[in-house]
Design a protein around this motif. Structure first.
Motif, mmCIF file in Angstrom:
data_model
loop_
_atom_site.group_PDB
_atom_site.id
_atom_site.type_symbol
_atom_site.label_atom_id
_atom_site.label_comp_id
_atom_site.label_asym_id
_atom_site.label_seq_id
_atom_site.Cartn_x
_atom_site.Cartn_y
_atom_site.Cartn_z
ATOM 1 N N ARG A 97 0.818 -1.205 0.000
ATOM 2 C CA ARG A 97 0.000 0.000 0.000
ATOM 3 C C ARG A 97 0.858 1.263 0.000
ATOM 4 O O ARG A 97 0.515 2.255 -0.609
ATOM 5 N N PHE A 98 2.004 1.233 0.680
ATOM 6 C CA PHE A 98 2.855 2.415 0.816
ATOM 7 C C PHE A 98 4.142 2.298 -0.009
ATOM 8 O O PHE A 98 5.178 2.825 0.377
ATOM 9 N N TRP A 99 4.050 1.661 -1.177
ATOM 10 C CA TRP A 99 5.252 1.428 -1.967
ATOM 11 C C TRP A 99 5.898 2.726 -2.422
ATOM 12 O O TRP A 99 7.096 2.781 -2.601
ATOM 13 N N ARG A 100 5.170 3.787 -2.597
ATOM 14 C CA ARG A 100 5.751 5.041 -3.072
ATOM 15 C C ARG A 100 6.671 5.673 -2.035
ATOM 16 O O ARG A 100 7.499 6.500 -2.360
ATOM 17 N N TRP A 101 6.468 5.338 -0.778
ATOM 18 C CA TRP A 101 7.263 5.945 0.285
ATOM 19 C C TRP A 101 8.572 5.182 0.541
ATOM 20 O O TRP A 101 9.479 5.714 1.168
ATOM 21 N N LYS B 50 12.176 3.210 -0.277
ATOM 22 C CA LYS B 50 13.283 3.371 -1.224
ATOM 23 C C LYS B 50 13.188 2.245 -2.240
ATOM 24 O O LYS B 50 12.996 1.081 -1.897
ATOM 25 N N ASN B 51 13.316 2.628 -3.512
ATOM 26 C CA ASN B 51 13.164 1.671 -4.578
ATOM 27 C C ASN B 51 13.901 2.243 -5.790
ATOM 28 O O ASN B 51 13.691 3.408 -6.136
ATOM 29 N N PRO B 52 14.744 1.473 -6.448
ATOM 30 C CA PRO B 52 15.474 2.021 -7.602
ATOM 31 C C PRO B 52 14.548 2.373 -8.775
ATOM 32 O O PRO B 52 14.915 3.179 -9.619
ATOM 33 N N LEU B 53 13.356 1.800 -8.815
ATOM 34 C CA LEU B 53 12.429 2.105 -9.902
ATOM 35 C C LEU B 53 11.513 3.297 -9.582
ATOM 36 O O LEU B 53 10.792 3.764 -10.450
ATOM 37 N N ARG B 54 11.567 3.746 -8.359
ATOM 38 C CA ARG B 54 10.719 4.870 -7.961
ATOM 39 C C ARG B 54 11.242 6.153 -8.601
ATOM 40 O O ARG B 54 12.409 6.468 -8.538
ATOM 41 N N ARG B 55 10.323 6.907 -9.199
ATOM 42 C CA ARG B 55 10.693 8.155 -9.841
ATOM 43 C C ARG B 55 10.242 9.331 -8.992
ATOM 44 O O ARG B 55 9.459 9.180 -8.061
#
Length: 194
Positions: A10-14, A16-21
């Motif tokens: 649910r909170f994937w945008r928050w 750290k993720n190398p694919l997050r823009r």
């Protein structure tokens, strides 16, 4: 799926993720801001609307007074289908005397089947005009609550719409960026289908 994985999804945008823009983070803040505006702003708008409606209804109860009136016309039909309304009333002329002694005549809704000289109660304002009966405190509270709910929902709809528009713009920007990247990467792939 266990609770921690559901929360993480649910909170994937928050996270750290190398694919997050950058746009993903902006979208997360937009969603958070929209829900905060809906919760806080909707509450404030609802309370202000309820307060304003309460003031209007209280003023109506203070300004309007009931007076005893006499039906002037004798042509009130017994059958409401002959010029009456669905609630069994018809418009007829009535006369009343104000506490200061001035006599007034006006038209108002009366029950069908009355004859000239019949007594009835009408509500007047400070200018001697026939007006609707003011709502009781209970009716006023219910109506103020309904108006407050409608105002809060309208505000929430506007905030939600603004958030949806912002997210749509971010999606359009992402699609354009993905299109540019694909035009760079696509030709490097050796084989094509079709």
């Amino acid at each position: 799926m266990d609770g921690s994985r559901r929360t993480a999804k649910r909170f994937w945008r928050w996270r750290k993720n190398p694919l997050r823009r950058r746009d993903d983070i902006i979208e997360a803040w937009v969603v958070l801001a929209v829900w905060a505006v809906i919760a806080v702003g909707g509450t404030i708008v609802g309370l202000l609307t309820a307060h304003a409606a309460d003031e209007v209804f209280a003023r109506q109860r203070a300004e309007r007074c009931s007076v005893r009136a006499v039906l002037v016309t004798d042509d009130v039909p017994v059958d409401p289908s002959r010029g009456g309304t669905a609630d069994g009333t018809i418009t007829a002329r009535v006369r009343w005397t104000d506490p200061d002694g001035s006599v007034h005549t006006d038209k108002t809704s009366v029950d069908t089947g009355l004859t000239a000289g019949s007594g009835l109660t009408v509500w007047t304002n400070g200018r001697g005009e026939v007006v609707a009966e003011p709502p009781t405190p209970t009716e006023a509270a219910v109506e103020a609550g309904l108006l407050a709910t409608a105002a809060a929902l309208a505000f929430a709809g506007l905030a939600f719409g603004a958030g949806a528009l912002a997210r749509w713009r971010l999606d359009q920007k992402r699609m354009a960026e993905w299109g540019k990247e694909w035009s760079l990467v696509g030709p490097q792939w050796g084989h094509k289908t079709g």
